[in-house]
Scaffold this motif. Structure first.
Motif, PDB file in Angstrom:
ATOM      1  N   ASN B  29       8.718 -12.963  -4.985  1.00 35.13           N
ATOM      2  CA  ASN B  29       8.063 -13.417  -6.202  1.00 35.13           C
ATOM      3  C   ASN B  29       7.657 -12.201  -7.042  1.00 35.13           C
ATOM      4  O   ASN B  29       6.868 -11.374  -6.591  1.00 35.13           O
ATOM      5  N   GLU B  34       0.986  -9.855 -13.324  1.00 29.05           N
ATOM      6  CA  GLU B  34       0.087  -9.347 -12.280  1.00 29.05           C
ATOM      7  C   GLU B  34       0.529  -7.988 -11.747  1.00 29.05           C
ATOM      8  O   GLU B  34      -0.124  -7.402 -10.891  1.00 29.05           O
ATOM      9  N   THR B  36       3.019  -7.342  -9.727  1.00 27.62           N
ATOM     10  CA  THR B  36       3.250  -7.402  -8.275  1.00 27.62           C
ATOM     11  C   THR B  36       4.665  -7.868  -7.954  1.00 27.62           C
ATOM     12  O   THR B  36       5.285  -8.607  -8.722  1.00 27.62           O
ATOM     13  N   THR B  38       5.944  -9.668  -4.565  1.00 27.65           N
ATOM     14  CA  THR B  38       5.434 -10.185  -3.294  1.00 27.65           C
ATOM     15  C   THR B  38       6.578 -10.707  -2.436  1.00 27.65           C
ATOM     16  O   THR B  38       7.433 -11.455  -2.920  1.00 27.65           O
ATOM     17  N   ALA B  80       4.833  -1.126   1.522  1.00 29.80           N
ATOM     18  CA  ALA B  80       3.939  -1.837   0.603  1.00 29.80           C
ATOM     19  C   ALA B  80       2.750  -0.951   0.228  1.00 29.80           C
ATOM     20  O   ALA B  80       2.371  -0.845  -0.941  1.00 29.80           O
ATOM     21  N   GLY B  85       0.099  -1.241  -2.751  1.00 26.63           N
ATOM     22  CA  GLY B  85      -0.028  -2.661  -2.449  1.00 26.63           C
ATOM     23  C   GLY B  85      -0.641  -2.896  -1.084  1.00 26.63           C
ATOM     24  O   GLY B  85      -1.281  -2.005  -0.514  1.00 26.63           O
ATOM     25  N   LYS B 100       3.528 -10.939   5.045  1.00 30.12           N
ATOM     26  CA  LYS B 100       3.431 -10.882   3.587  1.00 30.12           C
ATOM     27  C   LYS B 100       3.214  -9.438   3.151  1.00 30.12           C
ATOM     28  O   LYS B 100       2.330  -8.758   3.666  1.00 30.12           O
ATOM     29  N   ILE B 102       2.732  -7.170  -0.366  1.00 33.05           N
ATOM     30  CA  ILE B 102       2.549  -7.194  -1.822  1.00 33.05           C
ATOM     31  C   ILE B 102       2.711  -5.768  -2.339  1.00 33.05           C
ATOM     32  O   ILE B 102       1.960  -4.872  -1.951  1.00 33.05           O
ATOM     33  N   ARG B 110       7.129   2.502  -5.474  1.00 28.31           N
ATOM     34  CA  ARG B 110       7.665   1.247  -4.922  1.00 28.31           C
ATOM     35  C   ARG B 110       9.174   1.393  -4.797  1.00 28.31           C
ATOM     36  O   ARG B 110       9.857   1.706  -5.752  1.00 28.31           O
TER      37      ARG B 110
END
Lengths: 122, 185
Positions: B29, B34, B36, B38, B80, B85, B100, B102, B110
């Motif tokens: 996502n 935001e 991000t 994810t 992450a 994140g 998970k 993020i 990243r």
């Protein structure tokens, strides 16, 4: 956007072809090591080469699967060929190019490609 | 350490396969608002106890009996965190595991998402008896790929064919490109 429903057309075309399901037990398995070590060494293109090769050559009784680390990380990517009634063959330091050779000579031709097996690497 | 997120995902999915999951759900996502990216990987495999779960981010912990290190989860967590994140893992013995990660989308640290089509194709082709759900969303528009839907369409007819795989590949590639609309994640 493409929709998965478009697959109904492909299905209807295939319904015409008689296609017998092969039992798992009579199937040759090509097992690709896909743990951290395998992936880092390049297992994803190797798996792709095997599954694409098997399919494009129309080989029916062969299944490509993945497994975890078998503890020989320095020889990754490792591929095992497990045929019913035969001794398991372990190929090491595999690449997509070597995969094509293994399909041609071993899977189709029945001759183990000894230069890529673990015995010749040790 | 991997060069992109799609290879990390492939690695985490192998854990779900080892946990004998019959359903693996992979979600990517991307939210520009935001900032991000994810990734969620959820399975219905054998799960872990609380004490196993606490150890799983330790690189010198593994459930594998043939080796003494397990780097998959620590790598993913590090990737992450390097972007600023965070990482979460939740598991219940007998129920399954959810991982998970993020990422901060705009962070220079990243790693790129990489080739998700290749990762999903590998997982689908190598695990014919496992159901795979992959959903990809960019700013609330997205698509879902679900092998259960394919199985439903095909019924008893074998769907492990060249035509079907070609279709899946172009489904993933074209829909991803449409959602990315020129952006490269």
């Amino acid at each position: 956007m493409k929709s998965l429903e478009e697959l109904t057309a492909i299905r209807d075309k295939m319904q015409a072809i008689v296609n017998l399901r092969i039992e798992d037990s009579s199937c040759t398995k090509i097992v690709v090591g896909m743990a951290t070590c395998g992936i880092a060494a390049g297992a994803r293109p190797v798996l792709k080469a095997f599954s694409d090769g098997v399919q494009s050559k129309g080989i029916k009784d062969v299944m490509v699967t993945q497994e975890g680390c078998i503890g020989l990380c320095k020889y990754e990517p490792i591929v095992e060929v497990v045929a019913p009634g035969k001794e398991k063959v372990t190929y090491v330091n595999m690449t997509a190019e070597k995969a094509a050779e293994v399909i041609e000579q071993h899977i189709i031709g029945g001759n183990v490609v000894t230069k890529y097996t673990i015995n010749s690497a040790m | 350490m991997f060069s992109d997120i799609s290879l990390n995902i492939l690695d985490i999915v192998q854990n779900s396969v080892s946990a004998r999951a019959s359903l693996i759900e992979i979600t990517v996502n991307i939210s520009n608002a935001e900032d991000t990216l994810t990734v969620v990987i959820k399975d219905n495999g054998c799960g872990m106890t609380d004490s196993e779960l606490m150890k799983v981010v330790d690189p010198f912990y593994t459930t594998g009996n043939k080796k003494s290190v397990g780097l998959g989860v620590p790598f993913f967590k590090m990737a992450a965190q390097l972007s600023g994140g965070r990482f979460e893992i939740d598991s219940e013995k007998g129920k399954g595991t959810e991982v998970k990660a993020i990422f901060v989308l705009s962070s220079i640290d990243r790693m790129p998402l990489g080739n998700m089509t290749e990762t999903i194709m590998s997982v689908v082709k190598a695990n014919r008896n496992t159901d795979i759900v992959y959903s990809y969303t960019v700013d609330s528009k997205g698509f879902v790929f679900d092998t259960r839907q394919i199985r439903k369409i095909f019924g008893d007819i074998p769907c492990d064919t060249h035509e079907v795989n070609d279709f899946i590949q172009s489904f993933l590639n074209e829909n991803t490109a449409e959602l990315n609309s020129g952006a490269n994640y």
